[in-house]
Design a protein around this motif. Structure first.
Motif, PDB file in Angstrom:
ATOM      1  N   TYR A 170     -10.547 -15.506 -50.937  1.00  0.00           N
ATOM      2  CA  TYR A 170      -8.987 -16.408 -50.354  1.00  0.00           C
ATOM      3  C   TYR A 170      -9.021 -15.662 -48.797  1.00  0.00           C
ATOM      4  O   TYR A 170      -8.049 -16.040 -47.903  1.00  0.00           O
ATOM      5  CB  TYR A 170      -7.545 -16.086 -50.858  1.00  0.00           C
ATOM      6  CG  TYR A 170      -7.779 -17.568 -51.891  1.00  0.00           C
ATOM      7  CD1 TYR A 170      -7.413 -18.864 -51.330  1.00  0.00           C
ATOM      8  CD2 TYR A 170      -7.656 -17.193 -52.987  1.00  0.00           C
ATOM      9  CE1 TYR A 170      -6.957 -19.927 -51.897  1.00  0.00           C
ATOM     10  CE2 TYR A 170      -7.742 -18.474 -54.266  1.00  0.00           C
ATOM     11  CZ  TYR A 170      -7.721 -19.768 -53.350  1.00  0.00           C
ATOM     12  OH  TYR A 170      -7.265 -20.546 -54.040  1.00  0.00           O
ATOM     13  N   ARG A 171      -9.133 -14.289 -48.471  1.00  0.00           N
ATOM     14  CA  ARG A 171      -8.874 -13.298 -47.580  1.00  0.00           C
ATOM     15  C   ARG A 171     -10.473 -12.905 -47.149  1.00  0.00           C
ATOM     16  O   ARG A 171     -10.331 -11.641 -46.395  1.00  0.00           O
ATOM     17  CB  ARG A 171      -8.417 -12.060 -47.972  1.00  0.00           C
ATOM     18  CG  ARG A 171      -7.209 -11.799 -48.624  1.00  0.00           C
ATOM     19  CD  ARG A 171      -6.480 -11.860 -47.302  1.00  0.00           C
ATOM     20  NE  ARG A 171      -5.203 -12.795 -47.593  1.00  0.00           N
ATOM     21  CZ  ARG A 171      -4.452 -11.699 -48.257  1.00  0.00           C
ATOM     22  NH1 ARG A 171      -3.619 -10.671 -48.517  1.00  0.00           N
ATOM     23  NH2 ARG A 171      -3.056 -12.573 -48.654  1.00  0.00           N
ATOM     24  N   ILE A 211     -13.401  -9.916 -45.796  1.00  0.00           N
ATOM     25  CA  ILE A 211     -12.473  -8.598 -45.932  1.00  0.00           C
ATOM     26  C   ILE A 211     -13.883  -7.270 -46.063  1.00  0.00           C
ATOM     27  O   ILE A 211     -14.307  -7.490 -47.267  1.00  0.00           O
ATOM     28  CB  ILE A 211     -11.605  -8.999 -47.404  1.00  0.00           C
ATOM     29  CG1 ILE A 211     -10.403  -7.457 -47.802  1.00  0.00           C
ATOM     30  CG2 ILE A 211     -13.158  -8.741 -48.797  1.00  0.00           C
ATOM     31  CD1 ILE A 211      -9.231  -8.667 -48.605  1.00  0.00           C
TER      32      ILE A 211
END
Lengths: 239, 200
Positions: B99-100, B103
Motif C-alpha cells: 500500500y505504501r 517505501i
C-alpha cells in the motif's frame, strides 16, 4: 488468530479494540485501571503453556501507549490551554499509529486470503523435456569422489599461483646482512644453511652476498662442514 | 499469421510464464487493445463452455490457470509444491509495502515499531518484494516495492485492484482519525526537515 481479551468495568473484549474506542473518545483513558490490566495480563502469561510473542508483545505496545496517555491526562499542567492542543495532537498521533498497524494487519490478513486462493490456481507447467532442462549438466553419474577430485585440482592450482597483486619490497641491505652474519659467527663456526633457514628470499640473497663480500675481504673463511657439500662459515683467525 | 482466439489460447497454454500483451501485439502487428479484445472473447468462450481454465491479467500480461475451485483434485495430479504460509509479521510488512510503495526499510520499521530486516529478507527471498530504487537525497536508502510475482500470487491485475486501505481500518471513524493524525505528523516532520536544511 488469537487475540488478548480484557475484562474491565468500562470495556470487555479484544484488547486492541480499546484503542479504537479511546480514539473515538467513547472511553476515557482515565477510566481504565492499567494496574489491573497488567495484573490480568501477567496472570494470563503465567498460564500460557507456550509463549506467543506476537500476542504478548502486542499487549506491551498497547499497554505502554495507554499508560503514556493516562499519565499525561492525569498530570497537572501549568499552562493548560497551550499544552492541551499539543497533548491532543500527540495523543492522536500515538493512537493513530497503533490503529495504523492494526489496519495493515487486517490488510495483511486479506492478502493472506488472496494468496491462499492464488495457491489454488495452477498455471501451465513447463514440459519436462524442455530444452532448457536438457541443457543442464547431468550430475547423476558423478560420484562425490569425482567432485572432490575436481575441487582438489582447483584448490591446488590456486595454491601454486603466486599472488603478485601486491608486492612488498623487503629492503635488506648487504651491510645489515653482514652484521647479522658476524653476530652468528662470533659464537663459532656455523653452516650457511642454518643461518639462511626460515629467511625470506630477500634475506637469503642478502646473507649470501654478505658472505661473499666478507670472504673477499678476508674477514671470514669458507669451508666444507662435517657433511660433504655443506657450506660452513667461520671468522678468519685474527692475523 | 493473423491474431485469433485459438492462437492466443495456444500461446498462453504453451508459455510457462505470463505473456505480455505488448509482446503478442508487436508479434502480430496489432494493438494491445486488440489483444485485450481477443482475450476477452476467449474468456467468454471459457465461461460458455464451463471450462476448467481461466485467463487472468497480471499487470500488463496474461496467463492461463486452472480454476481455484478445482484445486483439490487438480493439485493431486499437478503435484505442485505449495509455498508455505507467511507469518503474521511477514503479512503485515507485505501489506505495508503493497500500500505504501515505494517505501524504505526505515518507514516500514516506523509503522511496525520493530526491526523488519529479517522479514524483508524472507519476502525478498520468496520473490514477493524487491528493491525498486533508491531514495533521493543523502543516504540513498533502498526503496522496496512489490514484484509482478506478488500480483500473480494474489491474482490481481494491478495494484490499483487492491481494496482501499481505509476498508481495513478498525472502523470508518478511526480511519479518518488515522489519516488526519498521520498527515499532520508528516507535515510537521517535513517542516522540521525544511528547517534543518535551512540551518545546514
Amino acid at each position: 488468530m488469537s487475540t488478548y481479551e480484557v475484562s474491565l468495568d468500562v470495556f470487555e473484549g479484544p484488547f486492541h479494540l480499546l484503542l479504537g474506542l479511546i480514539s473515538e473518545q467513547r472511553v476515557d483513558v482515565c477510566d481504565i485501571p492499567i494496574a489491573k490490566l497488567c495484573e490480568d495480563y501477567l496472570a494470563r502469561v503465567d498460564q500460557m503453556e507456550k509463549m506467543d510473542l506476537e500476542v504478548t508483545t502486542e499487549f506491551l505496545v498497547v499497554a505502554a501507549t495507554l499508560l503514556a496517555l493516562k499519565a499525561r491526562a492525569i498530570l497537572p499542567r501549568p499552562d493548560e490551554v497551550e499544552i492541551d492542543e499539543e497533548e491532543q495532537f500527540e495523543r492522536d498521533l500515538l493512537i493513530a499509529r497503533l490503529l495504523e498497524v492494526q489496519t495493515f494487519r487486517s490488510a495483511g490478513e486479506h492478502l493472506a486470503a488472496l494468496l491462499e486462493v492464488g495457491e489454488r490456481r495452477f498455471p501451465p507447467k513447463p514440459a519436462t523435456d524442455d530444452e532448457a532442462l536438457r541443457a543442464l549438466p547431468v550430475l547423476a553419474d558423478i560420484s562425490p569422489r569425482d567432485l572432490a577430485r575436481v575441487l582438489i585440482d582447483v584448490v591446488r592450482d590456486t595454491m601454486r599461483t603466486v599472488d603478485t597483486s601486491k608486492i612488498v619490497v623487503d629492503q635488506v641491505s648487504t651491510q645489515e646482512a653482514a652484521t647479522e652474519l658476524v653476530r652468528y659467527l662470533e659464537r663459532g663456526p656455523v653452516r650457511f644453511a642454518h643461518i639462511a633457514q626460515d629467511r625470506n628470499l630477500a634475506w637469503s640473497v642478502a646473507l649470501f652476498l654478505a658472505m661473499l663480500e666478507l670472504a673477499m675481504r678476508g674477514e671470514i673463511e669458507l669451508g666444507e662442514g662435517v657433511t660433504v657439500g655443506e657450506l660452513e662459515l667461520r671468522l678468519a683467525k685474527a692475523s | 499469421m493473423k491474431l485469433s482466439q485459438p492462437l492466443v489460447e495456444a500461446i498462453l497454454f504453451a508459455t510457462p510464464e505470463p505473456v505480455r500483451a505488448h509482446d503478442i501485439a508487436s508479434a502480430f502487428g496489432v494493438s494491445t487493445e486488440d489483444v485485450a479484445a481477443v482475450v476477452e472473447r476467449l474468456r467468454e468462450v471459457y465461461a460458455e463452455h464451463n471450462s476448467g481454465l481461466e485467463i487472468r491479467q497480471i499487470g500488463d500480461a496474461y496467463r492461463i490457470y486452472t480454476k481455484p475451485e478445482l484445486a483439490d483434485a487438480v493439485g493431486h495430479f499437478a503435484n505442485r509444491s505449495r509455498v508455505g504460509r507467511l507469518s503474521r509479521p511477514s503479512l503485515e510488512t507485505l501489506s505495508i509495502i503493497a500500500y505504501r510503495q515505494p517505501i524504505t526499510r526505515g518507514e516500514i520499521s516506523r509503522v511496525r515499531g520493530v526491526n523488519v530486516d529479517s522479514v524483508l529478507q524472507t519476502l525478498t527471498e520468496r520473490g514477493l518484494v524487491q528493491e525498486v530504487g533508491r531514495e533521493p537525497g543523502p543516504g540513498r536508502a533502498p526503496l522496496y516495492g512489490t514484484t509482478p510475482l506478488f500480483l500473480e500470487k494474489i491474482g490481481l491485475g494491478s495494484l490499483s485492484d487492491l481494496p482501499p486501505l481505509a476498508s481495513f481500518a478498525p472502523d470508518a471513524a478511526s480511519a479518518a482519525d488515522i489519516e488526519r493524525a498521520l498527515a499532520a505528523n508528516a507535515m510537521e516532520q517535513e517542516l522540521e526537515q525544511d528547517t534543518q536544511t535551512e540551518d545546514a
